[in-house]
Design a protein around this motif. Sequence first.
Motif: not given
Length: 163
Positions: A93-99
């Motif tokens: 799983x990957x932890x995506x972040x919208x900057x």
Amino acid sequence: MTEKVDVLLLRLDPELPPPSYAHPGDAGADLVTAVDVVLPPGERAVVPTGIAIALPDGYAAFIHPRSGLGAKLGVTLVNAPGTVDAGYRGEIKVTLLNTDIRETVRLRRGDRVAQMVVQRVGHAVFHEVEALPGSARGAAGFGSTGGLSAAGAASEHNSEEGA
């Protein structure tokens, strides 16, 4: 020639493509999202990729952000690079972040969201000592080698004085 490493792959979602390299010589194999994702500005989400792997001992997989997602949409990974140890058998799983501070990002199931680099890793044998040997760098860190042009450094210095 690139070293080949046999990695066992379990596709938890057989409708999704397996990890693949976009171009010959690429270091990272693309991973896709197994679900639709909506990331409002500044938000993060843990996203399944639909795969699990078994790496040989002495190897690890490192999960990196995709540069295109970062440049075009402001999406990165919170813990980049993420580490998949040889003994881990669960879903990656990957932890995506919208900057981005204004735009919500919408990703569709099957979109490429990260890249996985498989590398040989060594195990350190730690030896406690009373002091470390000297080096040219010493203990200097966090910007000790510069990085700003003389003009940039001067303007930064002047703005600090004026504050």
